[in-house]
Design a protein around this motif. Structure first.
Motif, mmCIF file in Angstrom:
data_model
loop_
_atom_site.group_PDB
_atom_site.id
_atom_site.type_symbol
_atom_site.label_atom_id
_atom_site.label_comp_id
_atom_site.label_asym_id
_atom_site.label_seq_id
_atom_site.Cartn_x
_atom_site.Cartn_y
_atom_site.Cartn_z
ATOM 1 N N HIS A 174 26.325 31.135 7.619
ATOM 2 C CA HIS A 174 26.607 30.315 8.728
ATOM 3 C C HIS A 174 27.680 29.226 7.850
ATOM 4 C CE1 HIS A 174 23.778 32.339 10.834
ATOM 5 N NE2 HIS A 174 22.742 31.405 10.712
ATOM 6 N N ALA A 175 27.403 28.961 6.612
ATOM 7 C CA ALA A 175 27.877 27.920 5.899
ATOM 8 C C ALA A 175 29.268 28.119 5.422
ATOM 9 C CB ALA A 175 26.912 27.244 4.685
ATOM 10 N N PHE A 176 29.275 29.616 4.831
ATOM 11 C CA PHE A 176 30.524 30.149 4.181
ATOM 12 C C PHE A 176 31.414 30.835 4.976
ATOM 13 C CE2 PHE A 176 27.614 29.008 0.820
ATOM 14 C CZ PHE A 176 28.375 28.342 -0.220
ATOM 15 N N VAL A 177 30.662 31.934 5.905
ATOM 16 C CA VAL A 177 31.539 32.692 6.647
ATOM 17 C C VAL A 177 31.902 32.296 8.164
ATOM 18 C CG1 VAL A 177 31.558 35.022 7.572
ATOM 19 C CG2 VAL A 177 30.556 34.614 5.274
ATOM 20 N N TRP A 223 31.136 27.226 13.370
ATOM 21 C CA TRP A 223 30.039 26.139 13.822
ATOM 22 C C TRP A 223 30.403 24.936 13.898
ATOM 23 C CZ3 TRP A 223 25.614 27.135 15.753
ATOM 24 C CH2 TRP A 223 25.258 28.625 15.483
ATOM 25 N N LYS A 224 31.522 24.524 13.125
ATOM 26 C CA LYS A 224 32.101 23.269 13.150
ATOM 27 C C LYS A 224 32.271 22.831 14.764
ATOM 28 C CE LYS A 224 35.762 20.331 11.546
ATOM 29 N NZ LYS A 224 36.856 20.020 10.515
ATOM 30 N N LYS A 225 33.391 23.917 15.267
ATOM 31 C CA LYS A 225 33.456 23.710 16.667
ATOM 32 C C LYS A 225 32.283 23.458 17.870
ATOM 33 C CE LYS A 225 36.469 27.122 16.288
ATOM 34 N NZ LYS A 225 37.563 27.858 16.730
ATOM 35 N N ILE A 226 31.396 24.505 17.234
ATOM 36 C CA ILE A 226 30.108 24.549 18.293
ATOM 37 C C ILE A 226 29.476 23.046 18.170
ATOM 38 C CG2 ILE A 226 27.791 25.766 18.502
ATOM 39 C CD1 ILE A 226 29.419 28.185 17.653
ATOM 40 N N MET A 227 28.989 22.845 17.098
ATOM 41 C CA MET A 227 28.398 21.597 16.657
ATOM 42 C C MET A 227 29.188 20.444 17.274
ATOM 43 S SD MET A 227 26.438 22.099 13.282
ATOM 44 C CE MET A 227 27.693 22.542 12.021
ATOM 45 N N MET A 228 30.464 20.463 17.439
ATOM 46 C CA MET A 228 31.110 19.080 17.984
ATOM 47 C C MET A 228 31.403 19.368 19.371
ATOM 48 S SD MET A 228 34.187 18.392 15.153
ATOM 49 C CE MET A 228 34.817 17.129 16.103
ATOM 50 N N TYR A 229 31.737 20.435 19.845
ATOM 51 C CA TYR A 229 31.948 20.540 21.499
ATOM 52 C C TYR A 229 30.968 21.302 22.245
ATOM 53 C CZ TYR A 229 36.333 18.999 19.168
ATOM 54 O OH TYR A 229 37.206 18.137 18.364
ATOM 55 N N GLY A 279 31.096 33.778 25.174
ATOM 56 C CA GLY A 279 31.619 34.831 24.427
ATOM 57 C C GLY A 279 31.648 34.642 23.122
ATOM 58 N N GLN A 280 31.688 33.308 22.531
ATOM 59 C CA GLN A 280 31.680 32.770 21.113
ATOM 60 C C GLN A 280 30.712 33.536 20.304
ATOM 61 O OE1 GLN A 280 32.084 28.852 20.680
ATOM 62 N NE2 GLN A 280 33.035 28.731 18.775
ATOM 63 N N PHE A 281 29.301 33.653 20.732
ATOM 64 C CA PHE A 281 28.488 33.804 19.986
ATOM 65 C C PHE A 281 28.368 35.297 19.940
ATOM 66 C CE2 PHE A 281 26.093 30.021 20.569
ATOM 67 C CZ PHE A 281 25.897 29.517 19.107
ATOM 68 N N TYR A 282 28.890 36.056 20.821
ATOM 69 C CA TYR A 282 28.942 37.481 20.856
ATOM 70 C C TYR A 282 29.878 38.112 20.101
ATOM 71 C CZ TYR A 282 29.573 42.415 22.573
ATOM 72 O OH TYR A 282 29.972 43.814 22.476
ATOM 73 N N LYS A 283 31.109 37.102 19.941
ATOM 74 C CA LYS A 283 32.193 37.519 19.033
ATOM 75 C C LYS A 283 31.869 37.561 17.626
ATOM 76 C CE LYS A 283 36.676 36.218 17.780
ATOM 77 N NZ LYS A 283 38.044 35.367 17.851
ATOM 78 N N MET A 284 31.034 36.407 17.205
ATOM 79 C CA MET A 284 30.286 36.079 16.034
ATOM 80 C C MET A 284 29.310 37.292 15.441
ATOM 81 S SD MET A 284 30.017 32.023 16.375
ATOM 82 C CE MET A 284 29.045 31.690 14.913
ATOM 83 N N TYR A 285 28.642 37.593 16.328
ATOM 84 C CA TYR A 285 27.331 38.427 15.981
ATOM 85 C C TYR A 285 27.221 39.767 16.426
ATOM 86 C CZ TYR A 285 25.765 33.782 14.204
ATOM 87 O OH TYR A 285 25.883 32.618 13.501
ATOM 88 N N GLY A 323 17.851 30.909 10.607
ATOM 89 C CA GLY A 323 18.575 29.878 9.690
ATOM 90 C C GLY A 323 19.291 28.735 10.558
ATOM 91 N N SER A 324 19.517 27.660 9.990
ATOM 92 C CA SER A 324 20.168 26.606 10.395
ATOM 93 C C SER A 324 21.833 26.977 10.468
ATOM 94 C CB SER A 324 20.180 25.182 9.715
ATOM 95 O OG SER A 324 18.609 24.889 9.917
#
Length: 247
Positions: free
Chosen positions: A33-36, A41-47, A52-58, A66-67
């Motif tokens: 989460h921190a490197f890739v 995650w920056k956009k998710i934590m802010m806004y 579909g965002q998590f589907y695209k990621m995972y 993990g956090s």
């Protein structure tokens, strides 16, 4: 996505990650989460997350833990409705002591201090972790070169209780396992439909050892490589300046 580990940091997430990898799953954890996926995650934590965002990621990953992923377990389940959810817990006082020990070891590490403050990627990663602290534990905003400030103990225990209660109350029973490590392999393998491995049940990150051992991983090792480049450049410039002054 087949498995979502909804456990909070210092609730045995490294152990369950190791278990799942032994069972043949591809697992992404806090370092991924921190490197890739840091920008996502920056956009998710802010806004907040978008549909579909998590589907695209995972979509090409077997398991996530993990956090800050555990904090969004409901949103991830919504994108992967067939995924199973695993929760590991511990006594809240033991959890808090383990959490405090982990960060104490991080703060005593000169490697952490140097790489997080003097490498470009390290500064971005440190900002990522501080955003997680702000999101989950209401840690105050902090400047770079300052130690991470932990929230008060009462608030941390409250957030821990709230998270565990939320998972227990809202996860579908047929897709949920509240795992106790002392029970060994059988409950986990039965839940996942896997054969029991011919090896002992693992136990990772005892007494916050992850704070030290993480530097042996390829992911965090990239920071050390970046730091070595910076040191080499500084040495070259220093030698050039010394020669210029002498001659």
């Amino acid at each position: 996505m087949k498995i979502i580990v909804a456990s909070m940091l210092k609730s045995g997430t490294q152990t369950i990650r190791n278990c799942l990898e032994i069972l043949g799953y591809t697992v992404v954890d806090y370092d991924y989460h921190a490197f890739v996926d840091r920008d996502e995650w920056k956009k998710i934590m802010m806004y907040g997350s978008e549909k579909g965002q998590f589907y695209k990621m995972y979509k090409d990953i077997d398991a996530v833990c993990g956090s800050p992923a555990y904090h969004y377990w409901k949103e991830i389940v919504a994108e992967f409705p067939d995924a199973k959810v695993i929760l590991t817990t511990r006594d809240e006082e033991e959890w808090l002591k383990s959490y405090e020990n982990y960060f104490a070891r991080m703060h005593s590490s000169w490697t952490d201090a140097v790489t997080h403050n003097f490498t470009p990627t390290g500064r971005k990663v440190q900002h990522h972790f501080r955003e997680i602290g702000r999101l989950i534990f209401s840690c105050p905003q902090q400047r770079m070169f300052k130690r991470m400030v932990q929230p008060n103990r009462q608030l941390m225990k409250r957030r821990y209780r709230e998270h565990v209660a939320d998972v227990l109350a809202n996860c579908e029973r047929e897709k949920f396992l509240h795992l106790t490590f002392s029970d060994g392999w059988e409950p986990l393998c039965s839940f996942l439909g896997k054969d029991i491995p011919n090896q002992p049940f693992p136990h990772e990150n005892q007494k916050g050892s992850l704070a030290v051992s993480k530097w042996q991983s390829d992911t965090f090792g990239a920071l050390k490589t970046e730091l070595n480049y910076i040191i080499a450049i500084i040495l070259v410039i220093t030698c050039f300046c010394v020669q210029f002054l002498i001659f």
